[in-house]
Design an enzyme around this catalytic site. Structure first.
Site, PDB file in Angstrom:
ATOM      1  N   LYS B  79       0.852  -1.201   0.000  1.00 54.80           N
ATOM      2  CA  LYS B  79       0.000   0.000   0.000  1.00 54.80           C
ATOM      3  C   LYS B  79       0.883   1.245   0.000  1.00 54.80           C
ATOM      4  CE  LYS B  79      -3.975   2.037   2.441  1.00 54.80           C
ATOM      5  NZ  LYS B  79      -4.870   1.981   3.613  1.00 54.80           N
ATOM      6  N   SER B 160      -9.985   2.396   2.591  1.00 54.32           N
ATOM      7  CA  SER B 160      -8.991   3.042   1.759  1.00 54.32           C
ATOM      8  C   SER B 160      -8.047   2.070   1.033  1.00 54.32           C
ATOM      9  CB  SER B 160      -8.143   4.001   2.595  1.00 54.32           C
ATOM     10  OG  SER B 160      -7.345   3.304   3.525  1.00 54.32           O
ATOM     11  N   SER B 184     -10.501   0.265   6.899  1.00 51.28           N
ATOM     12  CA  SER B 184      -9.844   0.359   5.589  1.00 51.28           C
ATOM     13  C   SER B 184      -9.190  -0.917   5.086  1.00 51.28           C
ATOM     14  CB  SER B 184      -8.783   1.465   5.611  1.00 51.28           C
ATOM     15  OG  SER B 184      -9.386   2.717   5.478  1.00 51.28           O
TER      16      SER B 184
END
Lengths: 95, 493
Positions: B79, B160, B184
């Site tokens: 990420k 997210s 998330s």
């Protein structure tokens, strides 16, 4: 509590974010919606409740009082938008 | 060799160990899949050289007859919230565009030390603020899933960690890191039919993870099954003196401890999560999960978490407050973008830089946070929210007197269409089931439960006691075995 355009501009100035007149106008109802919604917390009786300071019990540790880093000036400056003579450069602050 | 990309972490690790295939073949196969999937916009930066170097190290080690590292031969996605040495780490925000850290986050370093390679940096909601990936400054990720109505409307992969979820579901990587502040990891896992675990707050070091809300931010593992999550999390977790809130506790061998029996376990069903207007499909999925837990030997008990309805509003005070403080560092001086209008002074430079660099949702949250922390409002908003947070944590403590785990839906709906949810408050409601456990710092995971009528995945959430990831994983495994979830998106990209 509700915010007006002047409050939005005050908050933006505290947050160091430039907002135009139009943006400030747009943000008034947006922020009021959110603030109005979070205000439901006011109905919870918290008179004998301590605010959370840590979710998982933990103790603050001390480490040995020794230098663990340094001599990385060029690494620190490597991503600066403007680095000069080994310093971060900014617009003139004092007239 | 395209079938290699259907394998998960365990299968790839074991196959490289046994010599069934080489790490190089694995890396090549995933690199090809990544390069062919630009339409999904899951990767912001591709790093094939990193993945190939790790593969070479694994193959060389095997050639020498050395014991292979725990993740040798396994390439993963990272990420964009994790700082990676020499590779752009922008938190999907313009303000950090071009930022190439000269250091490695503790979690990513642990993964490289464990032998993993990096396929690239994964797109996400800007600064992890969002539930749909639409706040990314580099364009939203598109879910590999589509509704079966033939309309081909582009769907959100969740957020997210939406680049992570989309990439795993589309077989661009077998696993990826995620971070979870209010859901998330779990909500995108639910939206894309994959598995994701957020461990206890403090398990994974926050050092080098670009900060959003420090008392909530926690890294975790995302993969296609529970075993793979256990393997990845084991490599990510562990004490780090560089993070003051890191837990100084041994990391259990979660993979070896996996056990799908729930005999003797009490699984709590929190009645407050049964909300008015809940979709019948979500309710049916939840009931199915309850039946699976029973079938695995669990005793089902109803429990009450009375302050549940206050979790979201408390979160939307605490998280923006912490964000407004954390994001004060983006000043156009030390790193990232600078906007210097002609003749501007220092203060004008700050304001212009932040106006140009932050996206709308980030600005909105910084401003909410600045407001609730400002003189005269601090106690009414922030202190009250932190007191309500104490009550929410106490609700869970009380529930643990009656049960060992909690079972709930992960999200109130399946993935929605990109552009369908424009009101910030409606977007926030996506996290209604995930935020309470975040506020309490508890481990929680999402596992796929089935498909809805539109052919889209729905997830079930398991919440456990602090430090009890093992039982969370075990319950996840019990559900996974009964769900038999094998659906996958057709490759249209």
């Amino acid at each position: 509590m509700s915010v007006d355009k002047a409050t939005v501009q005050k908050i933006a100035s505290l947050a160091r974010i430039a907002v135009s007149e139009e943006e400030a106008e747009r943000l008034v109802p947006e922020l009021n919606n959110i603030i109005g919604w979070v205000e439901q917390l006011g109905e919870v009786d918290t008179s004998n409740v301590e605010p959370t300071t840590a979710v998982i019990p933990n103790t603050l540790r001390l480490r040995e009082d020794v230098v663990t880093d340094g001599n990385v000036r060029d690494d620190v400056l490597a991503n600066a938008p403007q680095a000069e003579h080994g310093f971060f450069a900014v617009p003139k602050v004092i007239e | 060799m395209s079938e290699l990309t259907d394998f998960g972490v365990k299968r790839l690790r074991d196959g490289v160990r046994s010599g069934e295939f080489s790490a190089r073949e694995v890396a090549d196969a995933f690199i090809v899949n990544v390069s062919k999937a630009k339409e999904l916009n899951a990767f912001l930066v591709e790093t094939p050289d990193h993945a190939l170097a790790a593969a070479k190290a694994a193959d060389d080690a095997r050639g020498r007859g050395d014991t292979l590292a725990p993740l040798a031969g396994v390439p993963i996605g990272m990420k964009d919230l994790f700082c990676t040495n020499g590779v752009q780490s922008a938190a999907a925000s313009h303000i950090l565009e071009g930022f190439e850290p000269r250091y490695e986050s503790s979690v990513s370093q642990r993964l490289w030390d464990a032998g993993a390679g990096m396929l690239g940096k994964l797109n996400m909601d800007q600064f992890a603020m969002g539930s749909s990936n639409e706040t990314s400054a580099f364009g939203n990720v598109v879910s590999p899933w589509r509704r079966t109505d033939g309309g081909n409307a582009p769907l959100t992969p969740g957020g997210s960690s939406g680049g992570s979820s989309a990439a795993i579901a589309a077989r661009l990587c077998p696993a990826a890191t995620g971070t979870d502040t209010g859901g998330s990891i779990r909500q995108p896992a639910s939206f894309t039919g994959i598995t994701g675990i957020k461990p206890t707050y403090g398990r994974c070091s926050r050092w080098g993870v670009i900060a959003f809300a420090s008392s909530l931010d926690q890294a975790g593992a995302m993969a296609r099954d529970v075993t793979d999550c256990a393997i990845l999390l084991e490599a990510m977790a562990g004490f780090d003196p560089k993070d003051a809130t890191s837990l100084d506790a041994p990391v259990p061998n979660w993979e070896a401890g996996l056990n799908p029996s729930l005999a003797g376990k009490r699984v709590g069903i929190p009645k407050e999560y049964r909300m008015d207007g809940m979709s019948p499909e979500i309710e049916a999925l939840w009931q199915q999960g309850i039946d699976w837990a029973k079938d695995a030997g669990a005793e089902i008990v109803e429990v009450s978490l009375p302050h549940t309805k206050y979790a979201l509003p408390a979160y939307y005070i605490i998280a923006p407050a912490e964000a407004s403080s954390n994001l004060a560092r983006y000043d156009g001086v030390r790193y990232g973008q600078r906007d210097l209008p002609d003749g501007a002074g220092l203060q004008d430079m700050y304001a212009a830089t932040r106006a140009a660099g932050f996206g709308d949702e980030v600005k909105r949250r910084i401003m909410i946070g600045t407001y609730v922390l400002s003189a005269g409002f601090y106690d009414a908003y922030y202190t009250q929210a932190q007191k309500v947070r104490t009550l929410i944590a106490q609700d869970f403590e009380n529930a643990w007197g009656l049960c060992d785990l909690l079972l709930t839906p992960t999200a109130p709906s399946a993935a929605f269409g990109l552009g369908e949810t424009t009101d910030p408050l409606s977007m926030y409601l996506n996290d209604v089931f995930t935020v309470p456990s975040s506020l309490a710092g508890l481990p929680a995971m999402s596992v796929p439960g089935g498909l809805d009528k539109q052919g889209l995945p729905l997830g079930l959430q398991i919440i456990g006691k602090a430090m009890d990831e093992q039982n969370v994983l075990n319950a996840g495994l019990a559900l996974e075995q009964r769900a038999g979830f094998t659906a996958r998106p057709d490759a249209w990209w």
